[in-house]
Design a protein around this motif. Structure first.
Motif, PDB file in Angstrom:
ATOM      1  N   GLU A  24      -8.793   2.275 -10.151  1.00  0.00           N
ATOM      2  CA  GLU A  24      -7.600   1.428 -10.116  1.00  0.00           C
ATOM      3  C   GLU A  24      -7.491   0.314  -9.174  1.00  0.00           C
ATOM      4  OE1 GLU A  24      -4.364   2.164 -11.540  1.00  0.00           O
ATOM      5  OE2 GLU A  24      -5.626   3.038 -13.018  1.00  0.00           O
ATOM      6  N   ASP A  25      -8.170   0.599  -7.938  1.00  0.00           N
ATOM      7  CA  ASP A  25      -8.235  -0.593  -6.979  1.00  0.00           C
ATOM      8  C   ASP A  25      -9.311  -1.692  -7.802  1.00  0.00           C
ATOM      9  OD1 ASP A  25      -7.895  -1.768  -4.296  1.00  0.00           O
ATOM     10  OD2 ASP A  25     -10.094  -1.346  -4.298  1.00  0.00           O
ATOM     11  N   ARG A  67      -7.006  -3.588  -9.969  1.00  0.00           N
ATOM     12  CA  ARG A  67      -5.791  -4.199  -9.358  1.00  0.00           C
ATOM     13  C   ARG A  67      -6.490  -5.766  -8.927  1.00  0.00           C
ATOM     14  NH1 ARG A  67      -4.830  -4.945  -4.078  1.00  0.00           N
ATOM     15  NH2 ARG A  67      -6.450  -3.386  -3.379  1.00  0.00           N
ATOM     16  N   ARG A  68      -7.688  -5.544  -8.057  1.00  0.00           N
ATOM     17  CA  ARG A  68      -8.416  -6.703  -7.603  1.00  0.00           C
ATOM     18  C   ARG A  68      -8.878  -7.729  -8.748  1.00  0.00           C
ATOM     19  NH1 ARG A  68     -10.160  -6.322  -2.258  1.00  0.00           N
ATOM     20  NH2 ARG A  68      -9.817  -4.272  -1.342  1.00  0.00           N
ATOM     21  N   GLU A 118       0.929  -1.203   0.233  1.00  0.00           N
ATOM     22  CA  GLU A 118       0.044  -0.126   0.072  1.00  0.00           C
ATOM     23  C   GLU A 118       0.984   1.428  -0.028  1.00  0.00           C
ATOM     24  OE1 GLU A 118      -4.044   1.432   2.540  1.00  0.00           O
ATOM     25  OE2 GLU A 118      -2.490   0.161   3.496  1.00  0.00           O
ATOM     26  N   MET A 143      -8.926   6.455  -8.181  1.00  0.00           N
ATOM     27  CA  MET A 143      -8.471   5.490  -7.155  1.00  0.00           C
ATOM     28  C   MET A 143      -9.202   4.051  -7.054  1.00  0.00           C
ATOM     29  SD  MET A 143      -5.384   6.269  -6.696  1.00  0.00           S
ATOM     30  CE  MET A 143      -4.948   4.929  -5.781  1.00  0.00           C
ATOM     31  N   LEU A 159     -11.268   1.009  -0.504  1.00  0.00           N
ATOM     32  CA  LEU A 159     -11.791   1.748  -1.834  1.00  0.00           C
ATOM     33  C   LEU A 159     -13.015   0.981  -2.602  1.00  0.00           C
ATOM     34  CD1 LEU A 159      -8.283   3.053  -3.214  1.00  0.00           C
ATOM     35  CD2 LEU A 159     -10.280   4.260  -2.140  1.00  0.00           C
ATOM     36  N   THR A 193      -3.458   3.615  -2.143  1.00  0.00           N
ATOM     37  CA  THR A 193      -4.008   2.598  -3.105  1.00  0.00           C
ATOM     38  C   THR A 193      -4.957   1.870  -2.806  1.00  0.00           C
ATOM     39  OG1 THR A 193      -1.955   1.364  -2.446  1.00  0.00           O
ATOM     40  CG2 THR A 193      -1.638   3.160  -4.437  1.00  0.00           C
ATOM     41  N   HIS A 194      -5.338   1.586  -1.446  1.00  0.00           N
ATOM     42  CA  HIS A 194      -6.202   0.623  -0.923  1.00  0.00           C
ATOM     43  C   HIS A 194      -7.288   1.159  -0.222  1.00  0.00           C
ATOM     44  CE1 HIS A 194      -2.638  -1.879  -1.684  1.00  0.00           C
ATOM     45  NE2 HIS A 194      -3.482  -2.664  -2.142  1.00  0.00           N
ATOM     46  N   ARG A 195      -7.015   2.176   0.576  1.00  0.00           N
ATOM     47  CA  ARG A 195      -8.024   2.921   1.536  1.00  0.00           C
ATOM     48  C   ARG A 195      -8.175   4.384   1.483  1.00  0.00           C
ATOM     49  NH1 ARG A 195      -5.824   0.446   6.999  1.00  0.00           N
ATOM     50  NH2 ARG A 195      -3.738   0.862   5.936  1.00  0.00           N
TER      51      ARG A 195
END
Length: 191
Positions: free
Chosen positions: A160-161, A164-165, A12, A157, A106, A87-89
């Motif tokens: 993007e998250d 990524r997931r 992160e 974001m 996110l 990047t995650h929260r």
């Protein structure tokens, strides 16, 4: 390890770290100037005599108490309020002695909107309203600097998250040799 780095997971990264808008501290700074000026003027007006020192000391003590309540506490409250986009929260932390915080993944955020008055548009501030899945209501953040930019950043974001997931999930579904598993292997929930 500085704040907020100590709160981050290994993969992160901090994208943006904010405090409330600088206008939040404008009033305490103005009060500081007025109190210092008023105390100086008031202390100069005390007539000479045996009680002059005690009266001046009383004025300074009253001013110190006033400064503590009207200047130091708001400045500390501003300094200890953090809005961090990673990047995650999305992380919120606030409080001087007692702390309060909230982390929003996110992936859980369903909507981010902002509102600005005319004055807030001029000074580039605003209010963010964040709706999340499964929560008891929206999270409202007031006096956010560049609120429209932060709203756009959060929308980016979140996308993007999600990407990524999806890539992590696709990697999980691949076989050991890197190829997708045979047809029909996917669970019905994924299809």
């Amino acid at each position: 390890m500085p704040y907020p780095d100590k709160l981050l997971a290994d993969d992160e990264e901090v994208v943006r770290h904010l405090h409330p808008h600088w206008l939040t501290v404008f009033r305490p700074v103005l009060v500081l100037l007025l109190v210092v000026g008023g105390v100086s003027f008031g202390a100069a007006l005390v007539p000479p005599g045996p009680e002059q020192g005690m009266i001046r000391l009383g004025i300074v003590a009253a001013a110190a108490l006033l400064l503590l309540v009207l200047v130091v506490v708001p400045l500390l409250r501003w300094r200890t309020t953090h809005y961090v986009v990673t990047t995650h929260r999305l992380l919120f932390r606030e409080g001087i002695l007692a702390r309060r915080g909230r982390d929003l993944g996110l992936a859980r955020i369903t909507d981010v909107s902002y509102t600005q008055t005319l004055w807030e548009r001029i000074v580039r501030s605003g209010t963010l309203t964040i709706e999340t899945a499964g929560d008891g209501g929206p999270t409202v953040l007031r006096r956010i600097p560049d609120s429209d930019g932060v709203q756009q950043l959060l929308a980016f974001m979140i996308e993007e998250d999600a990407d990524r997931r999806a890539q992590e999930h696709a990697g999980y579904l691949r076989s050991d040799d890197g190829r997708p598993p045979a047809e029909g292997w996917y669970p019905t929930a994924v299809l």
